[in-house]
Structure formats: structure tokens, C-alpha cells
Enzyme design. Structure first.
Site, PDB file in Angstrom:
ATOM      1  CE  LYS A 170      37.647  34.748  48.262  1.00  0.00           C
ATOM      2  NZ  LYS A 170      38.862  35.792  48.198  1.00  0.00           N
ATOM      3  CD  GLU A 245      30.243  43.073  37.812  1.00  0.00           C
ATOM      4  OE1 GLU A 245      30.854  43.023  36.483  1.00  0.00           O
ATOM      5  OE2 GLU A 245      30.754  44.030  38.644  1.00  0.00           O
ATOM      6  CB  CYS A 279      34.629  44.800  35.375  1.00  0.00           C
ATOM      7  SG  CYS A 279      33.252  45.184  36.317  1.00  0.00           S
ATOM      8  CD  GLU A 378      38.016  42.155  32.292  1.00  0.00           C
ATOM      9  OE1 GLU A 378      37.392  43.245  32.762  1.00  0.00           O
ATOM     10  OE2 GLU A 378      38.093  41.077  32.768  1.00  0.00           O
TER      11      GLU A 378
END
Length: 481
Positions: A170, A245, A279, A378
Site C-alpha cells: 500500500k 521505521e 525522517c 518532528e
């Protein structure tokens, strides 16, 4: 206009059961660039059924057969490089140069590394009287985001293929163009029917159905920490392996004796690469207080050389992926101002001359303390926080004072000093005295704490899709002694 209205299931392009539609917006122009169909739970079930059926045969293919398959994939990938570059630019506003130099070449490297590793990878080893055999784990659900859409998909798809797993992928609904081309590559490479399947959809519908499906043996997700938690929660009832992750808030510790010009300038460039939508970027620059003024001057001068603009303009920084992300980054920049950080460059609003497109001013804050929102969350945009310290111990404490643990960076006058300080930082990957080109595709990539678990890249990527079977008594005790 690009249309992504069919799914790839069991070796064929099929009409989805789901009736939902999604418009893909070009981030550089804010115009509709294409549309896709959104999957439903029944689409997931069709794809998983195909993958389960194919697993019995594909899991028993030989190493040599899988090497040949990956070589065919590599050849088809090479043939579609230009198409992939155009796709990733259209779906996420990626600068042309970044698509040509990183977004497409990096996954090509990972494919070639996997091919070479597979030729000699040890799937079996004797331990006393026991043969320990690494077997493909089964049907895998692969969930990937939009920010490095090709690379993050390839580092799951290729290892899974290499070790004998079947899969349902996906991709993000925000990056369907490159995903459709990757599926076409798998088709052209003659991946056996059912081994590779791709369906579009969102997390709450397709992602949840995949991660909770009883016939899925493992889930591998790259995405936000919030998404990773949801996947783990959905997977818990069927006790399947979950590889995550996730997010990061990576420290960049610059020591007193470091080459300040190199360390600061490279840190700023890496932070703003891909519009800060990576990231593992060094989003917290932790610097000696005695050199704060000098650091700020270098950082500001570097940022002012980095042009913002459309993909074909040669600019270093492109737009953010969508309006939602743009609004979130604006709010966090304002939060930094409101909480008392010193705005060095950038700020809220769009850069001059860029009224259309989700462009953000490359922004740097100084005098940041680790309790500020911009040091904790973040941001996923071109926003750098500079945090001063008074001792190395304090620098390490600041670096580790985060819920994340994906990556870290250390710059020192000697490699020995960088190693010493780096060893004290909790992160899955610590880069020592590196510039933008410090990349090892054989190294393990992944995080600890709320940055996830498990590792990708190289042989570590293989192990994410393997489980051990112990054949006790495989060798007589007399022979083992």
C-alpha cells in the site's frame, strides 16, 4: 492528468471494489495532477488471498531463480528511470535535480546491493547438532509514505522478493504515480502472479485491513509514529511481526574542535534537502555556546544561498507535499516564535514571488531550549533548531532528551573523538564527521524508542522478512563433537 484507477492483483490490473476517489494535487502549482481509486477491505482480501496462494510456490524457488528475477527487475527499473523521475516530481514537487541524483538512483543502488548479497547470503548454518534455517516469513503487508516514495518502497519490496516472501503493498495516496510505475516494472520483469500485489488506499481503511488481516504474517511500515502505533495496535490480535521505521528528531552534535564551517554548512544543507521531508534529517543542531554567534552566522549565510522554487528552476528547496503539511509547518514555525526562540532566517508565510505552491521559507531558530515544541516535535519541513550547550556531557544529554532515536550526527576534530561521543547517543544510526554524501547502503537503517524497531538496508533488510527454524538432530551428536 495521470489516472491511477486500477490495482495490481495476482498478476493483472483489476478494477477496485472500493468506490472512493482521491485527487492528487501538484504541490508546485496547487492544481489537480491526477486521480486514483481508493481501496476497500474486500480489495485487501483479494490481494492477500492472491499472495497467500502464491507463497507456497514462490517460497520454494531457488536462490538462483530469485537472483534472476531481481536482475530482471533491475533492468526494467533502469529502463523506466526517466518515467520515475517525472512521476516523483509531479506527485511531490521534488526538484528535478533531486529526482535525478537521489530519489531514483538510491533505490537502484539498493536493488543492485540486494542482488549481490543474495548470491552468497547464508540462509542455513549448523549450531552443534542443530541446523538453523532462515525461512521466508510468509505474506507481508508493506506500507510506505510519500517523502521518498520509490526508495522506501524498494527497500521493502526487493528484500521480501529476495528471500522468498509474497506481498501486498500500500503506497501513500499522495504518491501514486511512481507507485503505478513500480508495479508496471514488476509486471514487465515477470514477477510471478500473486507474489507482488499493489492496492491504493488510506491508512484507516486499507492500512488497517492489511495490518489486521489474519493471513498476513508480517507488516513493515515506514511512516509517522502515530501511523506506526495504529499498525501495531491493529496487528496485535493476530500476533504478527511488525517492523516500524517511524519518525525522528535527530541531533547534530558539533564539538568545540570540529571544522565549524563544514559541519554547520553541511548540517543546514542536509536539513533543507527534500524540503526537510526526511525522517532522519539533523533537525537539532547542538553547538558550543562559546561558538553560538559564529554558528548562527554560518547557518544564516548557508540558508540564504539555498534557492526555493519550482522543480524545473534549479532550486535546492521545493514545495511541501500538500496543504495540510504546509499549514502544520506554519503553525510550528509560529510556535517557535511564540515560545521565545530567536528567528535567524525564514519565518511564517510563503517565500517572495511564490504565491502558488506549498512553499515554505527555509527557517532557522537559535537560542532553542530542549523543552520548546520545535525541539520536541518532528516538523517534517525546512525548519532547523540550534541549541547551545556548555559541556560535552550536556550536549549528549540534550541529544538523548527526545522520544525519538532514528539517527544522530557528530562532528569533531578527530574521528576518535566523534566515535567517543557518538557511542553515547541512543540512535539506530550515528553518522561520524560526515557530509551529505555519507551513505552506506550495506549499513542497518532503523531506530529505537519511538522511532520504531527492526532494520532495513543490506543484509539487515533480508532479515526483516525471515524467521528461523531449528532442525534439532540434523547432525548426529558424534559428528558435532
Amino acid at each position: 492528468m495521470r489516472d491511477c484507477v486500477k490495482f495490481y492483483i495476482d498478476g493483472r490490473w483489476v478494477e477496485p471494489v472500493g468506490t472512493g476517489k482521491f485527487e492528487v494535487i501538484d504541490p508546485a502549482t496547487e492544481r489537480v495532477a491526477g486521480q486514483l481509486r481508493m481501496g476497500a477491505a474486500e480489495d485487501v482480501n483479494r490481494a492477500v488471498t492472491a499472495a497467500r496462494r502464491a507463497f507456497d510456490t514462490y517460497s520454494r524457488t531457488t536462490r538462483e531463480q530469485r537472483v534472476e528475477l531481481l536482475q530482471r527487475v533491475a533492468a526494467q527499473f533502469e529502463a523506466r528511470k526517466a518515467d520515475l523521475q517525472a512521476a516523483v516530481t509531479a506527485e511531490m514537487g521534488c526538484p528535478n535535480w533531486l529526482a535525478e541524483q537521489a530519489q531514483v538512483p538510491l533505490p537502484a543502488t539498493h536493488i543492485n546491493v540486494a542482488i549481490e548479497l543474495l548470491k552468497t547470503y547464508a540462509f542455513d548454518h549448523l549450531s552443534g547438532i542443530t541446523m538453523v534455517s532462515k525461512k521466508p516469513i510468509g505474506v507481508c503487508a508493506l506500507i510506505t509514505p510519500w517523502n521518498w516514495p520509490i526508495s522506501l518502497a524498494i527497500t521493502k519490496i526487493i528484500p521480501a522478493l529476495a528471500v522468498g516472501c509474497t506481498m501486498v503493498w500500500k503506497p501513500s495516496e499522495f504518491a501514486p504515480f511512481s507507485a503505478q510505475i513500480l508495479a508496471e516494472i514488476m509486471e514487465a520483469a515477470k514477477v510471478p502472479p500473486g507474489v507482488f500485489n499493489m492496492i491504493f488506499g488510506d491508512g484507516p481503511t486499507v492500512g488497517a485491513a492489511l495490518s489486521s488481516h489474519p493471513e498476513v504474517d508480517a507488516v513493515s511500515i515506514t511512516g509517522s509514529t502515530r501511523a506506526g502505533v495504529e499498525v501495531a495496535r491493529n496487528a496485535a490480535a493476530t500476533v504478527k511481526r511488525v517492523h516500524q521505521e517511524l519518525g525522528g528528531k535527530s541531533p547534530n552534535v558539533i564539538l568545540e574542535d570540529a571544522d565549524l564551517e563544514k559541519a554547520v554548512a553541511s548540517g543546514v544543507r542536509y536539513m533543507f534537502l527534500n524540503s526537510g521531508q526526511t525522517c532522519s534529517v539533523p533537525s537539532r543542531m547542538i553547538v558550543p555556546r562559546s561558538k553560538l554567534e559564529q554558528v548562527v552566522a554560518i547557518a544564516k549565510a548557508t540558508a540564504e544561498t539555498l534557492q526555493v522554487g519550482p522543480p524545473d528552476s534549479g532550486a535546492f528547496v521545493g514545495p511541501l507535499v500538500n496543504a495540510s503539511q504546509w499549514n502544520r509547518v506554519q503553525q510550528l514555525i509560529q510556535k517557535g516564535i511564540d515560545e521565545g526562540a530567536t528567528l535567524v532566517v525564514g519565518g511564517v508565510g510563503k517565500p517572495a514571488g511564490l504565491a502558488q505552491g506549498y512553499y515554505v521559507k527555509p527557517t532557522i531558530f537559535s537560542d532553542v531550549t530542549n523543552d520548546m515544541t520545535i525541539a520536541r516535535e518532528e516538523i517534517f519541513g525546512p525548519v532547523l533548531a540550534i541549541e547551545p550547550y556548555d559541556s560535552v556531557d550536556e550536549a549528549v544529554r540534550i541529544a538523548n532528551d527526545t522520544p525519538y532515536g532514528l539517527a544522530a550526527y557528530v562532528h569533531a576534530g578527530t574521528l576518535e573523538k566523534a566515535r567517543e561521543v557518538g557511542s553515547r547517543i541512543r540512535a539506530g544510526q550515528v553518522c561520524l564527521n560526515g557530509d551529505l554524501d555519507l551513505l552506506d547502503p550495506h549499513s542497518p537503517f532503523g531506530g529505537c524508542k519511538m522511532s520504531g524497531n527492526g532494520r532495513e538496508w543490506g543484509a539487515f533488510g533480508f532479515e526483516a522478512f525471515l524467521e528461523e527454524t531449528a532442525y534439532v538432530g540434523y547432525q548426529p551428536a558424534s559428528a558435532a563433537s
